[in-house]
Design a protein around this motif. Structure first.
Motif, PDB file in Angstrom:
ATOM      1  N   GLY A  15       0.571  -4.716   0.751  1.00 24.95           N
ATOM      2  CA  GLY A  15      -0.310  -3.636   1.158  1.00 24.95           C
ATOM      3  C   GLY A  15      -1.723  -3.860   0.637  1.00 24.95           C
ATOM      4  N   ILE A  16      -2.699  -3.563   1.482  1.00 29.93           N
ATOM      5  CA  ILE A  16      -4.105  -3.723   1.095  1.00 29.93           C
ATOM      6  C   ILE A  16      -4.797  -2.366   1.175  1.00 29.93           C
ATOM      7  N   GLY A  17      -5.260  -1.893   0.027  1.00 27.87           N
ATOM      8  CA  GLY A  17      -6.026  -0.661  -0.025  1.00 27.87           C
ATOM      9  C   GLY A  17      -7.511  -0.951   0.051  1.00 27.87           C
ATOM     10  N   ARG A  18      -8.299   0.108   0.233  1.00 27.95           N
ATOM     11  CA  ARG A  18      -9.745  -0.039   0.384  1.00 27.95           C
ATOM     12  C   ARG A  18     -10.463   1.105  -0.322  1.00 27.95           C
ATOM     13  N   LEU A  19     -11.756   0.941  -0.463  1.00 27.97           N
ATOM     14  CA  LEU A  19     -12.656   2.006  -0.888  1.00 27.97           C
ATOM     15  C   LEU A  19     -13.624   2.276   0.264  1.00 27.97           C
ATOM     16  N   GLU A  20     -13.678   3.507   0.728  1.00 19.89           N
ATOM     17  CA  GLU A  20     -14.611   3.888   1.788  1.00 19.89           C
ATOM     18  C   GLU A  20     -15.368   5.128   1.341  1.00 19.89           C
ATOM     19  N   LEU A  21     -16.648   5.210   1.686  1.00 19.07           N
ATOM     20  CA  LEU A  21     -17.436   6.383   1.324  1.00 19.07           C
ATOM     21  C   LEU A  21     -17.017   7.589   2.164  1.00 19.07           C
ATOM     22  N   CYS A  44      -4.906   3.926   0.975  1.00 17.55           N
ATOM     23  CA  CYS A  44      -3.652   3.188   0.846  1.00 17.55           C
ATOM     24  C   CYS A  44      -2.894   3.216   2.170  1.00 17.55           C
ATOM     25  N   PRO A  45      -2.409   2.067   2.654  1.00 11.88           N
ATOM     26  CA  PRO A  45      -1.597   2.053   3.876  1.00 11.88           C
ATOM     27  C   PRO A  45      -0.154   2.443   3.580  1.00 11.88           C
ATOM     28  N   VAL A  46       0.454   3.156   4.517  1.00  3.97           N
ATOM     29  CA  VAL A  46       1.846   3.569   4.368  1.00  3.97           C
ATOM     30  C   VAL A  46       2.580   3.297   5.679  1.00  3.97           C
ATOM     31  N   ALA A  47       3.684   2.575   5.603  1.00  5.63           N
ATOM     32  CA  ALA A  47       4.484   2.304   6.796  1.00  5.63           C
ATOM     33  C   ALA A  47       5.169   3.575   7.270  1.00  5.63           C
ATOM     34  N   ILE A  87       1.957   4.971  -7.030  1.00  5.05           N
ATOM     35  CA  ILE A  87       1.211   4.009  -6.214  1.00  5.05           C
ATOM     36  C   ILE A  87       0.239   3.250  -7.100  1.00  5.05           C
ATOM     37  N   TYR A  88       0.239   1.927  -6.961  1.00  6.17           N
ATOM     38  CA  TYR A  88      -0.686   1.052  -7.676  1.00  6.17           C
ATOM     39  C   TYR A  88      -1.710   0.454  -6.715  1.00  6.17           C
ATOM     40  N   TRP A  89      -2.942   0.329  -7.190  1.00  5.25           N
ATOM     41  CA  TRP A  89      -3.947  -0.533  -6.582  1.00  5.25           C
ATOM     42  C   TRP A  89      -4.340  -1.556  -7.642  1.00  5.25           C
ATOM     43  N   LEU A  90      -4.340  -2.837  -7.292  1.00  5.03           N
ATOM     44  CA  LEU A  90      -4.697  -3.902  -8.224  1.00  5.03           C
ATOM     45  C   LEU A  90      -6.095  -4.411  -7.893  1.00  5.03           C
ATOM     46  N   PHE A 185       4.878   1.907  -4.956  1.00  6.06           N
ATOM     47  CA  PHE A 185       4.150   1.125  -3.964  1.00  6.06           C
ATOM     48  C   PHE A 185       3.027   0.366  -4.664  1.00  6.06           C
ATOM     49  N   VAL A 186       2.782  -0.879  -4.237  1.00  5.72           N
ATOM     50  CA  VAL A 186       1.748  -1.720  -4.843  1.00  5.72           C
ATOM     51  C   VAL A 186       0.796  -2.212  -3.770  1.00  5.72           C
ATOM     52  N   ASN A 187      -0.510  -2.016  -3.981  1.00  6.06           N
ATOM     53  CA  ASN A 187      -1.553  -2.492  -3.074  1.00  6.06           C
ATOM     54  C   ASN A 187      -2.518  -3.410  -3.810  1.00  6.06           C
ATOM     55  N   LEU A 188      -3.140  -4.325  -3.078  1.00  8.25           N
ATOM     56  CA  LEU A 188      -4.315  -5.020  -3.583  1.00  8.25           C
ATOM     57  C   LEU A 188      -5.541  -4.261  -3.083  1.00  8.25           C
ATOM     58  N   LEU A 189      -6.546  -4.100  -3.935  1.00  5.64           N
ATOM     59  CA  LEU A 189      -7.748  -3.368  -3.540  1.00  5.64           C
ATOM     60  C   LEU A 189      -8.767  -4.349  -2.972  1.00  5.64           C
TER      61      LEU A 189
END
Length: 220
Positions: A15-21, A44-47, A87-90, A185-189
């Motif tokens: 999973g790939i998370g993001r930062l958006e304004l 964070c994306p969720v299936a 939920i984790y973001w790395l 859940f684990v995401n890369l940021l």
């Protein structure tokens, strides 16, 4: 903004998370009332198959940060827990974009988190927003924020490997006393620093499901 992206890294998906304004959203959620337009939203994306984990009407929550030492460098973990779901973001510990977001959250005393829940085939998805309180004061990992930046590719590969192993899911501990974890859940940021490391054209839509075996042992 409702991007849903997961990096295709055989044999599993990450999973790939993001930062958006916040100002980039066409409409603001009720949870955003009182927050400035330049507030970074942690996404964070969720299936679709995991949608039940994010049917969060009410409950107990926690928002925090940690440090993970990898051979490639230090990783910052951003961690959200709501009831029995964590939920984790790395992220790269030295990433200025991440620290800028943390500074804004800390100033506002709140963060805004968006879970992009994918719809079943032929059905629209939806978003779940949270506005957790943010720990105040100086963080222990703040001593590393201005350290030498590791190679973007090396630290990205290290975080991806960590996410693929399932170690975080296996060794995660609840941040809420008396509430055992049901799912992790684990995401890369994905920040600007890492975009050259990811082939957006090869992203897929379903993250891996790792059945966690909860225990102890990881150091934050």
């Amino acid at each position: 903004m409702n991007d849903f992206a997961v990096s295709d890294m055989n044999p599993s998906f990450i999973g790939i998370g993001r930062l958006e304004l916040l100002q980039s959203f066409e409409s603001r959620p009720n949870q955003a009332i009182g927050l400035p337009g330049d507030m970074p939203v942690l996404m964070c994306p969720v299936a679709a198959s995991d949608a039940d984990c994010f049917a969060m009407k009410e409950g107990r929550g926690n928002f925090g940060f940690g440090t993970i030492q990898l051979r490639q460098g230090l990783v910052q973990s951003i961690r959200v827990q709501v009831n029995d779901v964590q939920i984790y973001w790395l992220a790269d510990m030295t990433d200025p974009e991440v620290w800028a977001a943390i500074d804004k959250w800390r100033k506002a005393k709140e963060a805004l988190v968006q879970f992009n829940v994918r719809g079943q085939p032929g059905e629209p998805g939806h978003s779940v927003f949270l506005k957790p309180g943010v720990p105040q004061g100086t963080y222990r990992n703040e001593q590393f924020r201005n350290g030498p930046a590791p190679s973007a590719q090396h630290i990205w590969d290290g975080m991806a490997t960590l996410a693929q192993t399932g170690i975080l899911e296996q060794q995660a501990e609840s941040d809420i006393e008396g509430v055992p974890l049901r799912r992790v859940f684990v995401n890369l940021l994905l920040t600007e620093r890492f975009k050259p490391c990811v082939d957006v054209n090869e992203m897929v839509e379903k993250p891996v499901h790792v059945q966690p075996v909860f225990g102890q042992g990881i150091v934050y």
